[in-house]
Design a protein around this motif. Structure first.
Motif, PDB file in Angstrom:
ATOM      1  N   ALA A 128      11.661 -12.011   3.368  1.00 11.73           N
ATOM      2  CA  ALA A 128      10.913 -10.720   3.354  1.00 11.73           C
ATOM      3  C   ALA A 128      10.106 -10.675   2.214  1.00 11.73           C
ATOM      4  O   ALA A 128      10.042 -11.272   1.197  1.00 11.73           O
ATOM      5  CB  ALA A 128      11.723  -9.474   3.147  1.00 11.73           C
ATOM      6  N   LEU A 129       8.716 -10.112   2.689  1.00 13.00           N
ATOM      7  CA  LEU A 129       7.753  -9.799   1.477  1.00 13.00           C
ATOM      8  C   LEU A 129       7.903  -8.455   0.957  1.00 13.00           C
ATOM      9  O   LEU A 129       7.917  -7.556   1.760  1.00 13.00           O
ATOM     10  CB  LEU A 129       6.227 -10.188   2.392  1.00 13.00           C
ATOM     11  N   ILE A 130       7.960  -8.348  -0.265  1.00  7.85           N
ATOM     12  CA  ILE A 130       8.100  -6.920  -0.585  1.00  7.85           C
ATOM     13  C   ILE A 130       6.880  -6.521  -1.078  1.00  7.85           C
ATOM     14  O   ILE A 130       6.052  -7.178  -1.924  1.00  7.85           O
ATOM     15  CB  ILE A 130       8.932  -7.320  -2.000  1.00  7.85           C
ATOM     16  N   LEU A 131       6.391  -5.393  -0.578  1.00  7.23           N
ATOM     17  CA  LEU A 131       5.209  -4.941  -0.882  1.00  7.23           C
ATOM     18  C   LEU A 131       5.317  -3.316  -1.246  1.00  7.23           C
ATOM     19  O   LEU A 131       6.412  -2.820  -1.180  1.00  7.23           O
ATOM     20  CB  LEU A 131       4.043  -5.096   0.195  1.00  7.23           C
ATOM     21  N   GLY A 132       4.204  -2.653  -1.683  1.00  3.35           N
ATOM     22  CA  GLY A 132       4.302  -1.405  -2.026  1.00  3.35           C
ATOM     23  C   GLY A 132       3.358  -0.448  -1.344  1.00  3.35           C
ATOM     24  O   GLY A 132       2.629  -1.108  -0.624  1.00  3.35           O
ATOM     25  N   GLU A 133       3.362   0.927  -1.481  1.00  2.00           N
ATOM     26  CA  GLU A 133       2.510   1.727  -1.075  1.00  2.00           C
ATOM     27  C   GLU A 133       0.924   1.390  -0.962  1.00  2.00           C
ATOM     28  O   GLU A 133       0.248   1.567   0.037  1.00  2.00           O
ATOM     29  CB  GLU A 133       2.635   3.248  -1.541  1.00  2.00           C
ATOM     30  N   ALA A 134       0.523   0.891  -2.133  1.00  3.06           N
ATOM     31  CA  ALA A 134      -0.871   0.690  -2.366  1.00  3.06           C
ATOM     32  C   ALA A 134      -1.397  -0.521  -1.350  1.00  3.06           C
ATOM     33  O   ALA A 134      -2.236  -0.437  -0.914  1.00  3.06           O
ATOM     34  CB  ALA A 134      -1.400   0.370  -3.678  1.00  3.06           C
ATOM     35  N   ARG A 137       3.685  -5.060  -6.806  1.00  2.00           N
ATOM     36  CA  ARG A 137       3.957  -5.399  -5.640  1.00  2.00           C
ATOM     37  C   ARG A 137       2.845  -5.421  -4.739  1.00  2.00           C
ATOM     38  O   ARG A 137       2.746  -4.839  -3.575  1.00  2.00           O
ATOM     39  CB  ARG A 137       5.131  -4.469  -5.113  1.00  2.00           C
ATOM     40  N   ILE A 138       1.591  -5.808  -5.286  1.00  2.00           N
ATOM     41  CA  ILE A 138       0.381  -6.196  -4.515  1.00  2.00           C
ATOM     42  C   ILE A 138       0.092  -7.508  -4.228  1.00  2.00           C
ATOM     43  O   ILE A 138       0.501  -8.220  -4.889  1.00  2.00           O
ATOM     44  CB  ILE A 138      -0.665  -5.190  -4.942  1.00  2.00           C
ATOM     45  N   HIS A 139      -0.445  -7.617  -3.014  1.00  2.00           N
ATOM     46  CA  HIS A 139      -0.780  -9.124  -2.619  1.00  2.00           C
ATOM     47  C   HIS A 139      -2.270  -9.304  -2.497  1.00  2.00           C
ATOM     48  O   HIS A 139      -2.923 -10.110  -3.040  1.00  2.00           O
ATOM     49  CB  HIS A 139       0.145  -9.596  -1.460  1.00  2.00           C
ATOM     50  N   VAL A 140      -2.689  -8.649  -1.317  1.00  2.00           N
ATOM     51  CA  VAL A 140      -4.189  -8.755  -0.828  1.00  2.00           C
ATOM     52  C   VAL A 140      -5.109  -7.535  -1.170  1.00  2.00           C
ATOM     53  O   VAL A 140      -6.207  -7.471  -1.027  1.00  2.00           O
ATOM     54  CB  VAL A 140      -4.464  -9.188   0.594  1.00  2.00           C
ATOM     55  N   PHE A 141      -4.280  -6.762  -2.017  1.00  2.00           N
ATOM     56  CA  PHE A 141      -5.010  -5.284  -2.310  1.00  2.00           C
ATOM     57  C   PHE A 141      -6.088  -5.433  -3.005  1.00  2.00           C
ATOM     58  O   PHE A 141      -6.198  -6.322  -4.032  1.00  2.00           O
ATOM     59  CB  PHE A 141      -3.840  -4.426  -3.049  1.00  2.00           C
ATOM     60  N   ARG A 142      -7.469  -4.926  -2.615  1.00  2.00           N
ATOM     61  CA  ARG A 142      -8.656  -5.040  -3.270  1.00  2.00           C
ATOM     62  C   ARG A 142      -9.323  -3.824  -3.219  1.00  2.00           C
ATOM     63  O   ARG A 142      -9.984  -3.480  -2.285  1.00  2.00           O
ATOM     64  CB  ARG A 142      -9.533  -6.366  -2.700  1.00  2.00           C
ATOM     65  N   PRO A 143      -9.489  -3.263  -4.432  1.00  2.00           N
ATOM     66  CA  PRO A 143     -10.116  -2.150  -4.736  1.00  2.00           C
ATOM     67  C   PRO A 143     -11.477  -2.239  -4.546  1.00  2.00           C
ATOM     68  O   PRO A 143     -12.255  -3.449  -5.274  1.00  2.00           O
ATOM     69  CB  PRO A 143      -9.959  -1.402  -5.985  1.00  2.00           C
ATOM     70  N   ARG A 144     -12.633  -1.390  -4.156  1.00  2.00           N
ATOM     71  CA  ARG A 144     -13.845  -1.495  -4.229  1.00  2.00           C
ATOM     72  C   ARG A 144     -14.435  -1.386  -5.808  1.00  2.00           C
ATOM     73  O   ARG A 144     -15.437  -1.840  -6.184  1.00  2.00           O
ATOM     74  CB  ARG A 144     -14.747  -0.663  -3.463  1.00  2.00           C
ATOM     75  N   VAL A 145     -13.765  -0.463  -6.462  1.00  2.00           N
ATOM     76  CA  VAL A 145     -13.937  -0.169  -7.830  1.00  2.00           C
ATOM     77  C   VAL A 145     -12.715  -0.162  -8.523  1.00  2.00           C
ATOM     78  O   VAL A 145     -11.758   0.374  -8.129  1.00  2.00           O
ATOM     79  CB  VAL A 145     -14.703   1.176  -8.181  1.00  2.00           C
ATOM     80  N   ALA A 146     -12.385  -1.261  -9.541  1.00  2.00           N
ATOM     81  CA  ALA A 146     -11.349  -1.184 -10.149  1.00  2.00           C
ATOM     82  C   ALA A 146     -11.696  -0.595 -11.558  1.00  2.00           C
ATOM     83  O   ALA A 146     -12.635  -0.945 -12.191  1.00  2.00           O
ATOM     84  CB  ALA A 146     -10.686  -2.723 -10.479  1.00  2.00           C
ATOM     85  N   VAL A 147     -10.817   0.200 -12.187  1.00  2.00           N
ATOM     86  CA  VAL A 147     -10.995   0.826 -13.441  1.00  2.00           C
ATOM     87  C   VAL A 147      -9.681   0.329 -14.317  1.00  2.00           C
ATOM     88  O   VAL A 147      -8.349   0.738 -14.275  1.00  2.00           O
ATOM     89  CB  VAL A 147     -11.019   2.235 -13.458  1.00  2.00           C
TER      90      VAL A 147
END
Length: 417
Positions: A79-85, A154-164
């Motif tokens: 299993a890949l463990i990921l989160g809501e984001a 628990r993120i993998h490919v998550f990519r925000p357009r703006v990171a703060v």
């Protein structure tokens, strides 16, 4: 088939998000609550109490450590463990502004969403701040996400357009094991950024600056202000400007000035909300780190009855000892309150509240405080997580307020004039 591990605010939000898409899932919770299980069943999902299913993906609630034996076993089975984001990013097209840091996340998130709405965008906040990110992302033109280290680990490919990235301090050592591991979880926010994205960062924090300068994203530095609120507003202004520039739009300064007049005040952050005679009551339930608690102890009217305790996150108590001269009594609650109070050293009275029920403990704490104070303040600044006795810091704050009102406190907000 997806397994949603952990119900509560996040897990139920994930189940609603999946149902909207017609995606099948099972659910599991270590400590199931009848109402939450019933809601999950009403949504059309089935439990897997023996964790026997074959799950390629497990969406684990942020409160469940990755080192949990069940998650380790599921991971070992593939299993890949990921989160809501991660789930929100994968399944919803809405662009995301992701905000993290040891301090200031909630205020910066609320400010950024507020300022973007003032510029005419349907910006909705969620994530670590209510509501869950999955609950708003489908309705938003842009989602502004407060992201904790628990969510970012628990993120993998998550990519925000703006990171703060606000700051990198010390927190959650009980969970991450070391400062380095905690910082690495935070820095996961940056790991998938591209030259098409923007990174807003605090150039006054050396670790933040080092990480930012290594990123391929467009850089938007800000300098800290004279107060946490000013610092967080500067970050929000840069995040707003950065996102508008990604859209090819200039910042409308007239609209900005109007928005600045109505900035929100996040709840449970050093809020004086009641008084009884010359004693005031201060809700700083969010204060779970040493700098926040130090600021509260400096600002609260002395003598102070300080309510301390919960689940110790590895807090540094040394820096608080010089402030104990302002404290009349330490009221120790929760799993680790007595241990933390003892670590502060002598010189101040300590009352241990052994009740396992958090609401009973807070009611007794308020009663003990009122026995000792004719003036001054009763301060809830717990320096610890709430999960041993409460759902979250908001539930803890609500229990404190209920106790105060039950024991004769009257709603009161000091005049700003």
């Amino acid at each position: 088939m997806i397994l949603v591990y952990g119900l509560g605010r996040s897990g139920l939000g994930v189940l609603r998000f999946l149902r909207k898409r017609g995606l099948p899932a099972c659910f599991y919770d270590d400590r199931p609550k009848e109402m939450e299980v019933q809601e999950a069943l009403n949504l059309g999902f089935t439990p897997d109490w023996n964790l026997e299913g074959d799950y390629p993906e497990v969406v684990a609630a942020p409160g469940v450590p990755l080192s949990h034996p069940h998650l380790e076993a599921l991971k070992a089975r593939g299993a890949l463990i990921l989160g809501e984001a991660e789930l929100a990013y994968r399944l919803s097209p809405a662009p995301i502004i992701g905000i993290t840091g040891t301090a200031g996340k909630t205020s910066t998130t609320l400010f950024t969403a507020h300022l973007l709405r003032g510029q005419g965008l349907k910006a909705l906040e969620g994530g670590n701040v209510d509501p869950p990110l999955v609950s708003v992302v489908d309705e938003a033109e842009v989602a502004v996400a407060e992201l904790s280290s628990f969510q970012l680990e628990r993120i993998h490919v998550f990519r925000p357009r703006v990171a703060v990235l606000l700051n990198l301090g010390v927190d959650h050592l009980d969970r991450h094991g070391s400062v380095e591991a905690y910082h690495q979880a935070k820095l996961n926010l940056l790991k998938n950024l591209t030259p098409e994205d923007a990174l807003v960062y605090n150039e006054g924090d050396p670790k933040v600056r080092q990480a930012a300068l290594a990123s391929p994203a467009r850089l938007y530095p800000f300098t800290p202000g004279n107060s946490p609120r000013e610092t967080n507003l500067r970050a929000a202004l840069e995040a707003t400007r950065a996102y508008l520039e990604l859209l090819g739009r200039p910042l409308n300064t007239d609209l900005l000035q109007e928005s600045l007049k109505t900035l929100p005040s996040p709840p449970h952050r050093f809020q004086i909300f009641a008084r009884k005679g010359e004693v005031v009551f201060i809700d700083d339930s969010i204060a779970t780190r040493t700098p926040s608690v130090a600021a509260a102890l400096e600002a609260a009217p002395a003598p102070i009855a300080w309510i301390l305790g919960g689940e110790d996150k590895g807090a540094d108590l040394e820096a608080l000892r010089p402030l104990l001269s302002r404290v009349r009594v330490v009221l120790a609650i929760g799993r680790d309150g007595p241990k933390m109070a003892e670590a502060l050293g002598g010189g101040v009275e300590v009352v241990v509240l052994p009740q396992t029920d958090g609401r009973a403990a807070l009611r007794q704490a308020v009663a003990e405080a009122l026995k000792r104070l004719e003036r001054g303040s009763v301060l809830l600044a717990p320096l610890a997580a709430s999960f041993d006795q409460f759902r979250d810091y908001q539930d803890r704050a609500q229990a404190f307020r209920e106790a105060v009102y039950a024991l004769g406190g009257e709603p009161w907000i000091p005049s700003s004039s």
